[in-house]
Scaffold this motif. Structure first.
Motif, short mmCIF file in Angstrom:
data_model
loop_
_atom_site.label_atom_id
_atom_site.label_comp_id
_atom_site.label_asym_id
_atom_site.label_seq_id
_atom_site.Cartn_x
_atom_site.Cartn_y
_atom_site.Cartn_z
N LEU A 182 -5.12 0.78 -10.55
CA LEU A 182 -6.20 0.76 -9.57
C LEU A 182 -6.54 -0.67 -9.18
O LEU A 182 -7.19 -1.40 -9.92
N VAL A 183 -6.04 -1.09 -8.03
CA VAL A 183 -6.46 -2.34 -7.40
C VAL A 183 -7.28 -1.93 -6.19
O VAL A 183 -6.73 -1.38 -5.22
N TYR A 184 -8.58 -2.15 -6.25
CA TYR A 184 -9.45 -1.66 -5.18
C TYR A 184 -9.65 -2.76 -4.13
O TYR A 184 -9.96 -3.90 -4.46
N LEU A 185 -9.48 -2.39 -2.89
CA LEU A 185 -9.51 -3.34 -1.78
C LEU A 185 -10.81 -3.21 -0.98
O LEU A 185 -11.15 -2.13 -0.51
N THR A 229 -12.14 1.18 3.98
CA THR A 229 -11.86 1.64 5.34
C THR A 229 -11.77 3.16 5.39
O THR A 229 -12.34 3.81 6.28
N PHE A 230 -11.09 3.73 4.41
CA PHE A 230 -10.87 5.18 4.41
C PHE A 230 -12.05 5.93 3.79
O PHE A 230 -12.32 7.07 4.18
N CYS A 242 7.55 -12.75 -11.47
CA CYS A 242 6.51 -12.45 -10.49
C CYS A 242 6.45 -10.93 -10.34
O CYS A 242 7.48 -10.26 -10.35
N TRP A 243 5.24 -10.40 -10.22
CA TRP A 243 5.04 -8.95 -10.18
C TRP A 243 4.50 -8.52 -8.82
O TRP A 243 3.77 -9.27 -8.17
N GLU A 244 4.82 -7.29 -8.45
CA GLU A 244 4.12 -6.61 -7.37
C GLU A 244 3.08 -5.71 -8.03
O GLU A 244 3.41 -4.89 -8.90
N VAL A 245 1.82 -5.89 -7.63
CA VAL A 245 0.73 -5.06 -8.15
C VAL A 245 0.15 -4.30 -6.96
O VAL A 245 -0.69 -4.81 -6.22
N PRO A 246 0.61 -3.07 -6.71
CA PRO A 246 0.25 -2.35 -5.48
C PRO A 246 -1.24 -2.07 -5.37
O PRO A 246 -1.95 -1.94 -6.37
N ILE A 247 -1.69 -1.94 -4.14
CA ILE A 247 -3.07 -1.56 -3.86
C ILE A 247 -3.26 -0.11 -4.29
O ILE A 247 -2.39 0.73 -4.09
N GLY A 248 -4.42 0.19 -4.87
CA GLY A 248 -4.67 1.51 -5.41
C GLY A 248 -4.69 2.61 -4.36
O GLY A 248 -5.20 2.43 -3.25
N THR A 249 -4.14 3.75 -4.73
CA THR A 249 -4.18 4.95 -3.87
C THR A 249 -4.61 6.13 -4.73
O THR A 249 -4.62 6.06 -5.96
N ALA A 250 -4.95 7.23 -4.08
CA ALA A 250 -5.29 8.45 -4.81
C ALA A 250 -4.02 8.99 -5.47
O ALA A 250 -3.00 9.14 -4.80
N PRO A 251 -4.06 9.25 -6.77
CA PRO A 251 -2.87 9.78 -7.45
C PRO A 251 -2.38 11.07 -6.81
O PRO A 251 -3.14 11.83 -6.22
N ILE A 252 -1.11 11.31 -6.95
CA ILE A 252 -0.40 12.52 -6.47
C ILE A 252 -0.27 12.52 -4.95
O ILE A 252 0.83 12.50 -4.41
N LEU A 259 0.87 -1.18 0.00
CA LEU A 259 0.00 0.00 0.00
C LEU A 259 0.91 1.23 0.00
O LEU A 259 1.41 1.64 1.05
N PRO A 260 1.17 1.81 -1.17
CA PRO A 260 2.15 2.91 -1.25
C PRO A 260 1.70 4.14 -0.48
O PRO A 260 0.51 4.39 -0.30
N GLY A 261 2.69 4.93 -0.04
CA GLY A 261 2.38 6.19 0.62
C GLY A 261 2.38 6.07 2.14
O GLY A 261 2.85 5.10 2.72
N PRO A 262 1.80 7.06 2.81
CA PRO A 262 1.89 7.14 4.28
C PRO A 262 0.86 6.33 5.04
O PRO A 262 0.88 6.30 6.27
N ALA A 263 -0.07 5.66 4.36
CA ALA A 263 -1.21 5.04 5.05
C ALA A 263 -0.80 4.00 6.08
O ALA A 263 -1.38 3.94 7.17
N VAL A 264 0.19 3.15 5.75
CA VAL A 264 0.56 2.11 6.70
C VAL A 264 1.12 2.73 7.99
O VAL A 264 0.93 2.19 9.09
N HIS A 265 1.80 3.86 7.87
CA HIS A 265 2.33 4.54 9.05
C HIS A 265 1.19 5.20 9.84
O HIS A 265 1.20 5.20 11.07
N MET A 266 0.21 5.73 9.13
CA MET A 266 -0.95 6.33 9.78
C MET A 266 -1.72 5.29 10.58
O MET A 266 -2.13 5.54 11.73
N MET A 267 -1.91 4.11 9.99
CA MET A 267 -2.67 3.05 10.66
C MET A 267 -1.92 2.53 11.89
O MET A 267 -2.52 2.30 12.94
N THR A 268 -0.62 2.33 11.76
CA THR A 268 0.18 1.86 12.90
C THR A 268 0.11 2.87 14.04
O THR A 268 -0.07 2.49 15.21
#
Length: 219
Positions: A178-181, A154-155, A136-146, A88-97
């Motif tokens: 866009l991989v929507y969770l 959840t958000f 094998c690929w990493e296909v990141p979970i979608g986030t808002a661009p920019i 999950l790119p960006g700051p979200a994982v740090h926000m959740m922790t």
């Protein structure tokens, strides 16, 4: 796979033309810090349970708590997996922790993602290739661009549908990944007073509101 209801649900999913992916056997809260041998066991046991009960070969995985690091790639390569979709790119994982440490005394040991996710690519990228026989690929979970903020349910439950609609419009304009969770728990019909509501903030919203939001997202 040990429950009849789970097996029946998965069979319906496959019969409808969808695919299944591995999510580990026990969904350990501390998967991020478990010994490599335990991580391997969790991945392989889940893979084998699905193969044994559904006669289906998984080709992808998502780890609990958005965990991923390259130490697990040889296991995915061994199982002939085509992709992981845990980052999950960006700051979200740090926000959740931070939120869990500050406000959720029952789940303070829980961690999300890895520190480097703050700078992770939002576009798919190769995990293996070149000298490897398989790719094998990493296909990141979608986030808002920019802004790189998460857009999964959840958000959206916390920040509202206007946020989702803005993010989706920007995603379409920029044609980004866009991989929507969704989480199955998003639709849990709860009383509002159980133990889950104490650890999952979004469940404090009435289920009718959550269903309405999800219907709009799917539409």
């Amino acid at each position: 796979m040990e429950r009849t209801a789970c097996r029946d649900f998965c069979r319906r999913v496959l019969a409808s033309g969808h695919v299944l992916a591995n999510h580990t056997y026990s969904h350990l809260k501390d998967f991020h810090s478990a010994p490599h041998s335990i991580q391997r066991q969790e991945i392989v046991e889940s893979h084998e349970a699905i193969r044994r009960n559904l006669h289906y070969q998984c080709r992808g995985i998502r780890f609990p708590g958005y965990y991923f690091d390259r130490s697990v790639v040889p296991i995915l390569d061994e199982l002939d997996y085509l992709y992981d979709s845990s980052v999950l790119p960006g700051p979200a994982v740090h926000m959740m922790t931070a939120n869990y440490r500050l406000f959720n005394r029952h789940e303070r040991e829980k961690r999300f993602g890895r520190p480097w996710f703050l700078f992770a690519s939002a576009s798919p990228y190769r995990l293996t290739g070149g000298a490897h026989r398989k790719v094998c690929w990493e296909v990141p979970i979608g986030t808002a661009p920019i802004v790189r903020l998460p857009i999964h349910t959840t958000f959206v439950f916390l920040w509202g549908m206007p946020y989702f609609e803005w993010a989706l419009a920007l995603n379409r304009k920029l044609r980004t990944n866009l991989v929507y969770l969704f989480h199955a728990i998003d639709l849990l019909d709860n009383s509002g007073k159980g133990p889950l509501e104490q650890s999952v903030e979004t469940l404090r919203r009435p289920v009718k509101e959550r269903r309405t939001s999800i219907a709009r997202i799917l539409d």
